[in-house]
Structure formats: C-alpha cells, structure tokens
Scaffold this active site. Sequence first.
Site, PDB file in Angstrom:
ATOM      1  N   ASP A 161       0.881  -1.180   0.000  1.00 32.55           N
ATOM      2  CA  ASP A 161       0.000   0.000   0.000  1.00 32.55           C
ATOM      3  C   ASP A 161       0.910   1.219   0.000  1.00 32.55           C
ATOM      4  OD1 ASP A 161      -1.884   1.927   0.374  1.00 32.55           O
ATOM      5  OD2 ASP A 161      -2.492   1.271   2.369  1.00 32.55           O
ATOM      6  N   ASP A 164       3.462   6.704  -4.861  1.00 37.16           N
ATOM      7  CA  ASP A 164       3.906   6.577  -6.257  1.00 37.16           C
ATOM      8  C   ASP A 164       5.368   6.143  -6.341  1.00 37.16           C
ATOM      9  OD1 ASP A 164       1.438   7.529  -6.697  1.00 37.16           O
ATOM     10  OD2 ASP A 164       2.032   9.384  -7.685  1.00 37.16           O
TER      11      ASP A 164
HETATM   12  N1  SAM Z   1      -3.550   4.967  -0.839  1.00 39.97           N
HETATM   13  C1  SAM Z   1      -2.392   5.649  -1.186  1.00 39.97           C
HETATM   14  C2  SAM Z   1      -2.146   5.843  -2.656  1.00 39.97           C
HETATM   15  O1  SAM Z   1      -2.336   4.938  -3.470  1.00 39.97           O
HETATM   16  O2  SAM Z   1      -1.766   6.933  -3.003  1.00 39.97           O
HETATM   17  C3  SAM Z   1      -1.191   5.160  -0.495  1.00 39.97           C
HETATM   18  C4  SAM Z   1      -1.359   5.325   0.969  1.00 39.97           C
HETATM   19  S1  SAM Z   1      -0.097   5.243   2.090  1.00 39.97           S
HETATM   20  C5  SAM Z   1      -0.208   6.912   2.720  1.00 39.97           C
HETATM   21  C6  SAM Z   1       1.465   5.192   1.257  1.00 39.97           C
HETATM   22  C7  SAM Z   1       2.611   5.141   2.258  1.00 39.97           C
HETATM   23  O3  SAM Z   1       3.700   4.397   1.739  1.00 39.97           O
HETATM   24  C8  SAM Z   1       3.196   6.508   2.635  1.00 39.97           C
HETATM   25  O4  SAM Z   1       2.822   6.840   3.941  1.00 39.97           O
HETATM   26  C9  SAM Z   1       4.709   6.331   2.481  1.00 39.97           C
HETATM   27  O5  SAM Z   1       5.443   6.948   3.523  1.00 39.97           O
HETATM   28  C10 SAM Z   1       4.826   4.806   2.491  1.00 39.97           C
HETATM   29  N2  SAM Z   1       6.069   4.295   1.884  1.00 39.97           N
HETATM   30  C11 SAM Z   1       6.653   4.713   0.732  1.00 39.97           C
HETATM   31  N3  SAM Z   1       7.772   4.004   0.510  1.00 39.97           N
HETATM   32  C12 SAM Z   1       7.886   3.103   1.532  1.00 39.97           C
HETATM   33  C13 SAM Z   1       8.841   2.096   1.859  1.00 39.97           C
HETATM   34  N4  SAM Z   1       9.903   1.876   1.086  1.00 39.97           N
HETATM   35  N5  SAM Z   1       8.634   1.366   2.979  1.00 39.97           N
HETATM   36  C14 SAM Z   1       7.557   1.587   3.777  1.00 39.97           C
HETATM   37  N6  SAM Z   1       6.633   2.534   3.513  1.00 39.97           N
HETATM   38  C15 SAM Z   1       6.792   3.286   2.404  1.00 39.97           C
END
Ligand code: SAM
Length: 291
Positions: A161, A164
């Site tokens: 989840d 981008d």
């Molecule tokens: N529903 C959303 C969308 O499709 O746009 C995504 C929701 S959620 C807020 C996405 C999360 O992924 C973010 O909070 C970001 O910090 C996290 N994220 C990005 N890269 C990551 C990684 N390598 N490991 C863990 N979390 C990560």
Amino acid sequence: MAATQTAWVTEEQSPSVKLSLAAREILHEEQSEFQHIVVADSIQFGRMLILDGVFQTSIADEWVYSEMITHVPLCLHPQPRRILIVGGGDGGTAREVLRHTTVESVEMVEIDPAVIAIAKKYLPEIAAALLQDDPRLTVTVGDGIAKVEAAENEYDVIIVDCSDPIGPGKGLFTAEFYAACARALKADGIMVQQTESPFFHQQLIFDVQQAVAKSFPMTRLYTAPIPLYPSGYHSFTLGAKTRDPLASEWRTPSLPHCRYYNTEIGKAAFVLPEFVRHLVARDETPMTSSK
Ligand code: SAM
C-alpha cells in the site's frame, strides 16, 4: 449554507493535467524526513492526505481503495493468517485486514512515522486500527523493502500500500522487490500492489506486469473507480503463486460494513476493458505515459 473555500490544493497528475480542489482549511503542513505532508479539509472529498503534492487518501473515497486492496487478496486466499502491509501509514488497509477473523497477525511497516501520527490525529476514521489496540497488529517504522528481503516463507498475503514510484516508494516497483515478496510468501501466497491509472500510467502498469510475472505464475490486474486519483480509474496488480482469481474459489466472509467490495465486485474487477486487456497481455505497447 455553502461551505467557505479559503484555499486550493492541487495535484499535478501529469505534465499537462492538474486536479485542484477547493478546501475549507489547510489543517496541517510539515516537511518530514521523507516527504512534504499536507492535510487539507477539502469541500468535495472532506479531510485528505497529500504527500509530496500527490493526493493519497480522502474521507469521501478511501473505502473503495482500502476495501479493494485488502478484501480481494484476503478473499482469494484460502486461509489468510499472517499478513504484511508495506506502507499504508494512513491505516485504512490495516483496518480492513483486521476485519478478517482468519487473520492471526498483521505487521505494518511504514517508512515515515509522521504519516502515522498525522493520520491518527486528523484522519481517525481511516486510522481507526492504529488508534485501537488489537493485539494482532504490530506497527513498525522502517523500510518495507528491508522487511520483505529479511523474510522467507512467512506470510500468506503481502499488501504493498505504497505511494507513487518516486521518493521512498521507488524501490517498491522493481523486479527485485517482487522476487523478494515471492520468497517472503508461503506456498500459496498472494501479493497485491496499487499500480496507478490505466489511462495515465500505462508504461508503469506494463512494466510492473512484466516484473511481477518474473516471480509469480499468476499475474493479474484488477481495477476500481477512485475519484480522487488520476483519471478516477485505478489499478492494482496481484501476483499469486497458486491462486488464480479467474479460476479459484473465493472465500465469502461476512463483511457487512463494506461500501464497495462484495464477492461479485471482487471477481468482476478482473474483467478488463479491451485497452487494458491488451496492455496487460503485453501484445500492445503503452499509448501514453505521464511519468
Ligand atoms: N492509498 C495511497 C495511494 O495509493 O496513493 C497510499 C497510501 S499510504 C499513505 C502510502 C505510504 O507508503 C506513505 O505513507 C509512504 O510513507 C509509504 N512508503 C513509501 N515508501 C515506503 C517504503 N519503502 N517502505 C515503507 N513505507 C513506504
């Protein structure tokens, strides 16, 4: 009385497309270690989370995304017990996973603790699971890639989840990461990742399909309407070791709270329009790419 607009929030969805929403108020803004974070109270979508200028989730439509990224793999799996969520800091996916009584443990690994804190404060409906203390849920701050790489034969379902494929999310869209997911999953494991818009991100979907297929015998795309996201039409890529959504039996647990998902919608989501079917069949090169 009409709501009073005091600000606009804008996502540049491609070099030639912007979506602007009128907001009553900007509730929070900060630069975390990983990204620029805004919470706005938009008039059309209610409170919403924006990371690095990209609309992530909103009160008005998060349930389509949270239900579809969760219940499709969890209902396709014969007995989902151990679940890993990579990212998902807003908490919507954890909330939905915990509704399954088969689930014994949920590990959520989010890289940015600021997203978790802000979701708890400003988006409590979405972050409900992060505010309760269900003993099945463990929330860890860290890089989801390292978590997946360290696991072997551990999980029934991995839900990616993520944001981008820019910033911290970039490494989550690679063949190496999908190979690590396949290793981390048990024999009949399933992985799902959000993969953006079939109208705006064809190259991304094309590339992810090819990369996932290197590690998963069943690679399938499914879609759902999500008004906040580019083009309003969103995709998810599912990689399964044995369970083919088009041929396997689906579990039908009681999920009376759902506002979008039901078994028929889950199955129908894999029925693709012709332009998407050709894209994932890899018999046609992508038409456009905005990223
Ligand atoms: N529903 C959303 C969308 O499709 O746009 C995504 C929701 S959620 C807020 C996405 C999360 O992924 C973010 O909070 C970001 O910090 C996290 N994220 C990005 N890269 C990551 C990684 N390598 N490991 C863990 N979390 C990560």
